[in-house]
Design a protein around this motif. Structure first.
Motif, PDB file in Angstrom:
ATOM      1  N   GLU A  47      -1.568 -60.667 -50.847  1.00 29.50           N
ATOM      2  CA  GLU A  47      -2.073 -59.896 -52.091  1.00 29.50           C
ATOM      3  C   GLU A  47      -1.167 -58.846 -52.707  1.00 29.50           C
ATOM      4  O   GLU A  47      -0.703 -58.980 -53.786  1.00 29.50           O
ATOM      5  N   GLN A  57       3.196 -60.700 -60.461  1.00 30.37           N
ATOM      6  CA  GLN A  57       2.397 -60.469 -61.477  1.00 30.37           C
ATOM      7  C   GLN A  57       3.113 -59.074 -62.118  1.00 30.37           C
ATOM      8  O   GLN A  57       2.458 -58.606 -63.221  1.00 30.37           O
ATOM      9  N   HIS A  58       4.001 -58.709 -61.665  1.00 32.96           N
ATOM     10  CA  HIS A  58       4.722 -57.294 -61.979  1.00 32.96           C
ATOM     11  C   HIS A  58       3.795 -56.093 -62.035  1.00 32.96           C
ATOM     12  O   HIS A  58       3.882 -55.335 -63.141  1.00 32.96           O
ATOM     13  N   GLU A  59       3.094 -56.103 -60.998  1.00 34.46           N
ATOM     14  CA  GLU A  59       1.914 -55.011 -61.180  1.00 34.46           C
ATOM     15  C   GLU A  59       2.919 -53.551 -60.720  1.00 34.46           C
ATOM     16  O   GLU A  59       3.953 -53.635 -60.030  1.00 34.46           O
ATOM     17  N   ASP A  60       2.731 -52.425 -61.564  1.00 35.99           N
ATOM     18  CA  ASP A  60       3.687 -51.339 -61.521  1.00 35.99           C
ATOM     19  C   ASP A  60       3.921 -50.890 -60.138  1.00 35.99           C
ATOM     20  O   ASP A  60       5.238 -50.529 -59.889  1.00 35.99           O
ATOM     21  N   GLN A  61       2.919 -50.664 -59.539  1.00 40.24           N
ATOM     22  CA  GLN A  61       3.225 -49.872 -58.199  1.00 40.24           C
ATOM     23  C   GLN A  61       3.845 -50.792 -57.295  1.00 40.24           C
ATOM     24  O   GLN A  61       4.786 -50.365 -56.511  1.00 40.24           O
ATOM     25  N   ARG A 115       1.297 -61.246 -54.308  1.00 40.20           N
ATOM     26  CA  ARG A 115       0.609 -61.550 -55.976  1.00 40.20           C
ATOM     27  C   ARG A 115       0.938 -60.547 -56.823  1.00 40.20           C
ATOM     28  O   ARG A 115       1.141 -60.752 -58.114  1.00 40.20           O
ATOM     29  N   ARG A 116       0.680 -59.307 -56.334  1.00 43.93           N
ATOM     30  CA  ARG A 116       0.966 -58.315 -57.389  1.00 43.93           C
ATOM     31  C   ARG A 116       2.404 -58.113 -57.701  1.00 43.93           C
ATOM     32  O   ARG A 116       2.733 -57.785 -58.880  1.00 43.93           O
TER      33      ARG A 116
END
Length: 578
Positions: free
Chosen positions: A225, A232-236, A228-229
């Motif tokens: 997970e 997808q360049h998830e900020d945190q 995956r984040r």
């Protein structure tokens, strides 16, 4: 060999054979110094003259040799010509040999050898060297140390020979390992420990999360997970990853500085992740990317189109692999830097990977891939500290420095030093480098601290000791003005042996440049050190007449310059005192 002597002999051969002197220059070589007998100074293989077509093979090789020798004139520079077995030997006028070599070394000590006509074809152009390339959060093992010092040697050599060099550290900073690291850090990481001991703390987190992932499905899911984040360049997730990378790079820079290594660019897999889509599209448009029975994306490597061997570039879930990112990196570097050649320095386990990489780049139509090379090296066993297993490069440097410092304190010949710890570190690093460079790079070897740090025998400590001794001699006589005008006192056997050996320096650099193996230069420096150690004992400066003292100081100063130049190419900082 000094240009003067090679040109003189080349002109003689050009006159006899009716060819340009430039044809003969690469064929003329210095004779290695022999303890057993007085040898000639220079030689030419007659077979090499036959092979390039400048001599017609009329009769057997010995008859051709004898005929050529009879046509060569003695001219004051060449004292004697001898017909060997298919080889022409030249004895040079020793006074002229000493005058020409020592004058050149006295006037241009930094460029001796590297400006030789033997090496002019290697000058110019741009070389990119990728080396070291550790994985963030993983152990910096002996293989990374080998890659670091070998890559540094190659970059130094190319630069010394007139290339523009770009040094790249391609970090392992992407992939599923960062899913594990990110998930692990969110569970039991500490910002305080990260700031204090970045590499150590990340490694501890990575070990712990790997251990838990083996028996806890939820940890594996959390890792997947997190990655995956990240993709997808998830900020945190991205913020945490950037922190890991930045802190680690700063830590590595500090450690590399101790080793005397620098990089022009810190790159990594993460830089090229976004470019892999374009690579795959290009491969598909050229009908090179096939889908296997397992649903993976592959490129045929068989050569016959039967898919008997292939490289996998895409997983069945559509994610790219290491080789896909390497293709993207190569294309990006060519566009950004416009290199003429690119050299990768990694252990031999990656040989197949680079064969596949170069094959795919060529299949895509990039002919410059023919000028991409993989310099492979073997494994090191037994490199550990007194505390157990080596974790990071810093552990190795600390161990080398501390052991060397202990040896210096126990030695009766050690000088009082302003900074004994710095000297111990430089000598310890020399010992590590020379141990690594003594044999063929592909060979595995067993590492033993006691052997590596010995002052006697062929070690890095011995090279440093020889250089420090010469520097001490020159400092003692630094108020005495000396020139290399009168070299007649240097006609003894020991002085002549040193001069004959110096004739080989440019040939050794050429040999090193051809196969990118440091052992040729290492062996040259060992022989030079043994020769000058003997001369230093038998040819005193103190108590000699002014003429003799001046000539000997000129000789010892010249040897010191060549020794220091060669050591710097190897990545060693010569010490002034020890």
């Amino acid at each position: 060999m000094a240009c003067f002597f090679r040109r003189t002999i080349a002109l003689q051969l050009a006159r006899i054979c009716g060819q340009s002197e430039s044809v003969f220059i690469p064929l003329i070589s210095a004779v290695p110094v022999s303890k057993k007998q007085s040898t000639a100074d220079v030689r030419v293989s007659v077979n090499s003259l036959v092979q390039i077509g400048v001599v017609i093979p009329d009769g057997d090789l010995q008859m051709i040799t004898d005929t050529l020798v009879k046509q060569i004139k003695l001219d004051g520079v060449v004292d004697e010509v001898i017909a060997g077995r298919g080889v022409i030997h030249f004895r040079l006028n020793k006074l002229i040999l000493a005058q020409k070599l020592l004058k050149q070394l006295h006037l241009e000590p930094e460029t001796f050898g590297v400006k030789s006509e033997l090496l002019t074809h290697l000058q110019g152009g741009r070389t990119l060297v990728e080396f070291s390339s550790p994985n963030i959060a993983k152990k910096f093992h002996a293989g990374h140390l080998r890659s670091t010092i070998i890559g540094n040697f190659i970059a130094n050599l190319k630069k010394a020979l007139g290339k523009e060099v770009i040094r790249v550290n391609y970090l392992g900073d992407w992939g599923m390992q960062f899913g594990l690291l990110g998930a692990g850090f969110e569970r039991f990481g500490s910002q305080e420990k990260l700031r204090a001991h970045a590499l150590q703390h990340l490694f501890e987190v990575y070990v712990q999360v790997n251990r838990e992932a083996k028996c806890d499905e939820s940890v594996r899911l959390a890792a997947a997970e997190f990655f995956r984040r990240l993709e997808q360049h998830e900020d945190q997730a991205l913020s945490l990853w950037k922190q890991f990378r930045e802190i680690t790079v700063e830590e590595y820079k500090r450690i590399y500085e101790r080793l005397g290594v620098h990089f022009d660019h810190y790159s990594g897999e993460s830089f090229h992740q976004s470019q892999t889509h374009n690579v795959l599209e290009d491969l598909m448009s050229k009908h090179l990317l096939k889908t296997s029975e397992k649903g993976t994306g592959v490129v045929d490597m068989s050569g016959g189109g039967d898919m008997s061997s292939y490289a996998t570039l895409v997983r069945s879930d559509g994610t790219s692999l290491y080789i896909t990112r390497d293709i993207a990196a190569a294309l990006d570097r060519k566009e950004r830097f416009g290199f003429d050649e690119m050299i990768y320095v990694t252990d031999k386990s990656q040989s197949v990977h680079f064969q596949q990489l170069f094959h795919i780049l060529l299949a895509m139509g990039h002919q410059w891939a023919e000028r991409c090379h993989h310099v492979a090296f073997g494994l090191v066993q037994g490199m550990s500290t007194r505390h157990g297993e080596v974790l990071f490069l810093e552990d190795v440097l600390e161990e080398a420095r501390n052991r060397m410092l202990n040896n210096m304190r126990r030695s009766t010949t050690s000088k009082v030093l302003e900074d004994p710890e710095q000297t111990a570190e430089r000598v310890g690093i020399s010992a590590l480098i020379i141990q690594d460079f003594k044999g063929p790079l592909m060979s595995d070897y067993k590492f033993e601290w006691d052997k590596v740090l010995q002052a006697q025998g062929d070690t890095g400590v011995f090279l440093q000791y020889t250089h420090a001794r010469l520097r001490s001699l020159l400092r003692t006589h630094e108020n005495e003005k000396y020139t290399c005008c009168d070299v007649s006192p240097l006609m003894d056997n020991r002085s002549i042996s040193i001069l004959q050996h110096l004739l080989r320096y440019d040939e050794v650099l050429l040999q090193s440049a051809r196969d990118l193996q440091p052992r040729h230069l290492v062996n040259f420096l060992f022989t030079l050190s043994h020769l000058v150690a003997s001369a230093h004992r038998q040819l005193p400066v103190k108590g000699s007449s002014p003429e003799v003292a001046q000539a000997r100081l000129c000789l010892f100063s010249s040897v010191c310059s060549v020794l220091a130049n060669g050591m710097r190419i190897l990545g060693i900082t010569p010490v002034e005192r020890m």
